[in-house]
Design a protein around this motif. Sequence first.
Motif, short mmCIF file in Angstrom:
data_model
loop_
_atom_site.label_atom_id
_atom_site.label_comp_id
_atom_site.label_asym_id
_atom_site.label_seq_id
_atom_site.Cartn_x
_atom_site.Cartn_y
_atom_site.Cartn_z
N LYS A 84 -11.95 0.48 0.46
CA LYS A 84 -11.23 1.55 1.15
C LYS A 84 -9.74 1.48 0.85
N LEU A 85 -9.20 0.29 0.82
CA LEU A 85 -7.78 0.12 0.50
C LEU A 85 -7.50 0.52 -0.95
N HIS A 86 -8.44 0.25 -1.86
CA HIS A 86 -8.29 0.70 -3.26
C HIS A 86 -8.16 2.22 -3.29
N ALA B 298 -4.89 4.63 -4.31
CA ALA B 298 -4.94 5.61 -5.39
C ALA B 298 -4.55 7.01 -4.89
N ALA B 299 -5.06 7.39 -3.71
CA ALA B 299 -4.75 8.71 -3.15
C ALA B 299 -3.27 8.81 -2.76
N TYR B 300 -2.75 7.76 -2.17
CA TYR B 300 -1.35 7.79 -1.71
C TYR B 300 -0.39 7.86 -2.91
N LEU B 301 -0.66 7.07 -3.92
CA LEU B 301 0.22 7.06 -5.09
C LEU B 301 0.15 8.39 -5.84
N GLY C 168 6.31 -2.13 -4.43
CA GLY C 168 6.25 -2.70 -3.09
C GLY C 168 5.02 -2.24 -2.33
N TYR C 169 4.66 -0.98 -2.50
CA TYR C 169 3.48 -0.45 -1.81
C TYR C 169 2.21 -1.13 -2.34
N GLY D 271 -11.39 -4.60 -8.43
CA GLY D 271 -11.53 -3.21 -8.81
C GLY D 271 -12.48 -2.99 -9.96
N LYS D 272 -13.37 -3.95 -10.17
CA LYS D 272 -14.31 -3.84 -11.29
C LYS D 272 -15.30 -2.70 -11.05
N TYR D 273 -15.69 -2.50 -9.80
CA TYR D 273 -16.57 -1.39 -9.42
C TYR D 273 -16.40 -1.16 -7.93
N PRO D 274 -16.76 0.03 -7.44
CA PRO D 274 -16.62 0.31 -6.00
C PRO D 274 -17.66 -0.46 -5.19
N ALA D 275 -17.38 -0.64 -3.92
CA ALA D 275 -18.31 -1.34 -3.02
C ALA D 275 -19.56 -0.49 -2.79
#
Length: 530
Positions: free
Chosen positions: A66-68, A72-75, A89-90, A167-171
């Motif tokens: 979820k943090l990944h 990605a969405a925030y950046l 920093g983020y 980040g190799k693959y999603p959960a």
Amino acid sequence: MLFTSYEFIAFLILLFILYYAIPARHQWKLLLLASYVFYFVSGWKNGLFILLTTVSTYFLAKGIDKLHREQAAYLKEHKKEMSKEERKGYKAKIKSRQWRLLLMGLFLNFGILAVLKYTNFAIANVNGLLSFWGTEKRLPFLNLLLPLGISFYTFITMGYLIDVYRGKYPAETCLGRLALFVSFFPQLIQGPINRYDEMKETLYTEHLFDAREIAFGLERVLWGFFKKLVIADRILTGVTTIIKAPEVYDGIYVFVGMMFYALQLYADFTGGIDITVGVAQVLGIRVRENFIRPYFSKNIAEYWRRWHISLGAWFTEYIFYPVSVCQPMLNFSRFCRKHFGDYVGKRMPVYVASLAVWFTTGIWHGASWNFIVWGLLNGIIIILSQECEPLYARFHSRFSVAGTWWYSLFQVVRTVLLMSSLRMLDCYRNVPLTFRMFGDMLLHSRLSQLFDGRLMSLGLTMSDYLVLALGTVVLIGVSLAGRNGSVREKLAARPAPVRYAVIYSLFLCTLIIGAYGVGYDSSQFIYNQF
């Protein structure tokens, strides 16, 4: 429920029938149910631990993933308004939160493994120190449960959690699917240590009845039964007799026991893996190969690339590389460059990471000093061999022996003898005794000892020796035939009478001359204990 028990065979027959009878979209659910039935048969308390590991890994991996996605969405949304430093920093802030979740998973699950498997080992060492200091006080040992396959499913889940963190693959979003990946019953007893990104390709998909694949899978299962019942369980009697009476079976019998154990371990472990791979193939599922003719290796490093491949790959990816490139190791490397020269500084991370891997490999195999010494000796020999490569190159430049059949045979025999010698630590399970018996083997072995009557007192008859000799010839022959292609593919290309004659003969040999224990139940697989 042992792989070679009647209960397991009945379990498989019922599962195979149901698996191809129900709608294919529900097959993975049936496998999940079957896996938990298989596991809970060993004790309901065992099931609590695998459930805890599965559920904790599921939610922690989802949190990391979820943090990944949030990052990605925030950046993406604030790409234009953020400076390079703000983005950095983020990312660091998100990485810190993910790191804490990863540490929670590692601490919890490796903590469970450590407490259950190594507490009494720690207590024994503390008591040894108290005795050395002359203190009469002793810590009591604890009666702790060691769940079936805990070392395997812990490594499987933690590899998955680390991969999600990287980040190799999603959960995995479905708890049931992750639970199946963790508990898939063929891999629970002795591996292989499968990867999620590889397994998901076939574990959850719909599988139609494929007669060819099912036949190939059953042939692989039969081959595993042959190795286990005809060879491993038969020679077990001789190995046990020699090991339990070192004062009686000394000299050349130490060598006999060493080579008997090498054959037993190979037939037992690879036989179990053959059953695992074969059962999975019948279900349409591909799992990792764990052995590639290891006793044909020409050096110890090659041997470990062919033996228990999935475990070696796990240690390489999750211990060797992280240790060798971490910041403290880079600082240590710079220190060594400055004080001991560039070569030592460059090699030091490799040395330390290699010894860390082999220490962990040893203690993974068992909570005792014999396994730790065994692991470290493997690492030291590999490091010394790597450092001697310039000498090997000079030797081969002067003597043109490389590639000749006799030199290749020498290399193979040397590797087998070296690995078998190290495995003596696994046999005797006592470090001082192992070295004493190794010295006795070197100094007091005489061929005449084989004819003093002790060879026939090992619990093996002449018929047993004949079966073992023929079985070994078959093992070597199949291994040689498999060097340039699948033996099953080659067998399938033969005329039907030849194919059926070979399979039927193998079945009859296993059924008639297999070494069965009380109640027609074979002995436990060696790697069950790990």
